[in-house]
Design an enzyme around this catalytic site. Structure first.
Site, PDB file in Angstrom:
ATOM      1  N   ASP A 143      39.650  32.499  30.499  1.00  0.00           N
ATOM      2  CA  ASP A 143      39.921  33.622  31.398  1.00  0.00           C
ATOM      3  C   ASP A 143      38.635  34.440  31.579  1.00  0.00           C
ATOM      4  OD1 ASP A 143      41.666  35.174  32.940  1.00  0.00           O
ATOM      5  OD2 ASP A 143      42.103  36.528  31.271  1.00  0.00           O
ATOM      6  N   GLU A 199      37.211  34.622  41.417  1.00  0.00           N
ATOM      7  CA  GLU A 199      37.735  35.959  41.752  1.00  0.00           C
ATOM      8  C   GLU A 199      36.976  36.580  42.922  1.00  0.00           C
ATOM      9  OE1 GLU A 199      38.595  38.551  38.431  1.00  0.00           O
ATOM     10  OE2 GLU A 199      38.084  40.336  39.577  1.00  0.00           O
ATOM     11  N   HIS A 217      43.792  45.619  35.132  1.00  0.00           N
ATOM     12  CA  HIS A 217      44.071  45.198  33.763  1.00  0.00           C
ATOM     13  C   HIS A 217      44.494  46.404  32.932  1.00  0.00           C
ATOM     14  CE1 HIS A 217      41.095  41.712  34.525  1.00  0.00           C
ATOM     15  NE2 HIS A 217      42.310  41.215  34.484  1.00  0.00           N
ATOM     16  N   GLY A 225      49.070  41.662  35.276  1.00  0.00           N
ATOM     17  CA  GLY A 225      50.525  41.593  35.434  1.00  0.00           C
ATOM     18  C   GLY A 225      51.291  42.646  34.646  1.00  0.00           C
TER      19      GLY A 225
HETATM   20  P1  13P Z   1      47.026  42.704  31.724  1.00  0.00           P
HETATM   21  O1  13P Z   1      46.438  42.841  30.370  1.00  0.00           O
HETATM   22  O2  13P Z   1      46.962  43.974  32.498  1.00  0.00           O
HETATM   23  O3  13P Z   1      48.392  42.129  31.707  1.00  0.00           O
HETATM   24  O4  13P Z   1      46.104  41.693  32.527  1.00  0.00           O
HETATM   25  C1  13P Z   1      45.917  40.412  32.027  1.00  0.00           C
HETATM   26  C2  13P Z   1      44.953  39.653  32.842  1.00  0.00           C
HETATM   27  O5  13P Z   1      44.900  39.770  34.045  1.00  0.00           O
HETATM   28  C3  13P Z   1      44.039  38.750  32.126  1.00  0.00           C
HETATM   29  O6  13P Z   1      43.157  38.127  32.979  1.00  0.00           O
END
Ligand code: 13P
Length: 302
Positions: free
Chosen positions: A105, A157, A200, A230
């Site tokens: 990620d 992104e 985030h 999310g």
């Molecule tokens: P959150 O921690 O806000 O749920 O976001 C997770 C995310 O997008 C990781 O790439």
């Protein structure tokens, strides 16, 4: 793009899950294209080291899993190889048949992505969103070239996803259809995280997602869209995002929070416990329950 399922030898059962239109229908439900990502999960990997029941519990839910691992989590764990070998060994030893995708990620450099791929990750994200578009395209192309030769998928992104710490102001920029088109056409990526208002971390005010542009991008480009940040997006907006074309939703903060709350409660109620395995696993039932609700909300099916 390929229309075949991508499978990877290091993970007998792993499949890259960025598959909305180009590849499998197997991973999508009739009502939605959403798939579940259990993002970052340093705590899951922490559990894996100590006693790994959490991954097993998630696997009991019988849905495809994307284990999203941040560079921070890799550092914490020791190396890309440690992470990949752990997951690989789990998949093998437990004879796990559901698709498991090991995904980097927010990879910040070509080197990070190469390290992840060489270690055995099945998917990487190159996050060039802080760069001017041309430089974002350049670095994304380099990653795609290395990754696709090895059958690995790439997420990129556009627009920059801020964090709530940025106070949703200076860092965050929304993606435009034009930028998405230019990036996609020049790179042939497998998944696109177009920032359209999410952040985030916990939201300070309700997420203001640009569904119109989301739909436009989805209709214009044959690439699965990813929603980062999310955590804290209300259910109706998640459903709306899925209906507008979101295929992968990253959730991290919320799961960490659910886990921590349960562990904190357990420690307060069990002051004599000192076995780390008991402490760590005390958060897992709550996390699994929340994951189960999320899977239902997303309409994720195997
Ligand atoms: P959150 O921690 O806000 O749920 O976001 C997770 C995310 O997008 C990781 O790439």
């Amino acid at each position: 793009g390929s229309t075949a399922l991508r499978t990877f030898s290091p993970f007998a059962s792993s499949i890259v899950l960025f598959t909305k239109r180009r590849t499998t229908r197997r991973l999508t439900s009739a009502s939605s294209n959403a798939i579940f990502i259990c993002s970052t999960v340093s705590s899951i990997f922490f559990s894996v080291i100590v006693d790994f029941p959490l991954i097993v519990r998630i696997i009991e839910l019988n849905v495809p899993v994307i284990l999203g691992v941040s560079e921070g989590a890799v550092k914490y764990m020791g190396s890309y190889l440690v992470v990949a070998d752990l997951v690989k060994a789990l998949v093998k030893s437990l004879n796990i048949k559901i698709p498991v995708c090991l995904h980097l990620d927010h990879g910040s450099s070509l080197e990070s992505c190469i390290s992840a791929i060489d270690a055995g990750f099945s998917s990487v994200m190159i996050d060039g969103s802080r760069l001017p578009l041309e430089e974002n395209i350049k670095i994304t192309k380099e990653v795609v070239s290395y990754a696709h030769e090895r059958g690995i998928s790439v997420e990129a992104e556009v627009g920059h996803i801020g964090t709530t710490e940025d106070n949703m102001t200076k860092e965050e920029t929304n993606a435009t259809l034009e930028d998405c088109q230019i990036l996609y056409e020049n790179t042939n990526i497998d998944a696109l995280a177009a920032n359209l208002g999410s952040v985030h971390g916990f939201y300070k005010k309700e997420a203001n997602l640009d569904f119109e542009t989301m739909e436009l991008i989805n209709k214009s480009l044959p690439v699965p869209l990813v929603l980062h940040g999310g955590t804290g997006i209300p259910d109706d907006k998640i459903r709306m995002a899925i209906s507008k074309g979101i295929s992968k939703i990253n959730i991290n903060t919320e799961l960490q929070s659910v886990w921590s709350k349960a562990v904190r409660k357990y420690l307060l109620e069990n002051e004599d416990v000192y076995d780390p395995r008991k402490i760590i696993s005390s958060g897992e039932a709550a996390m699994k329950e929340r994951i189960s609700e999320i899977v239902t909300l997303f309409g994720t099916k195997i």
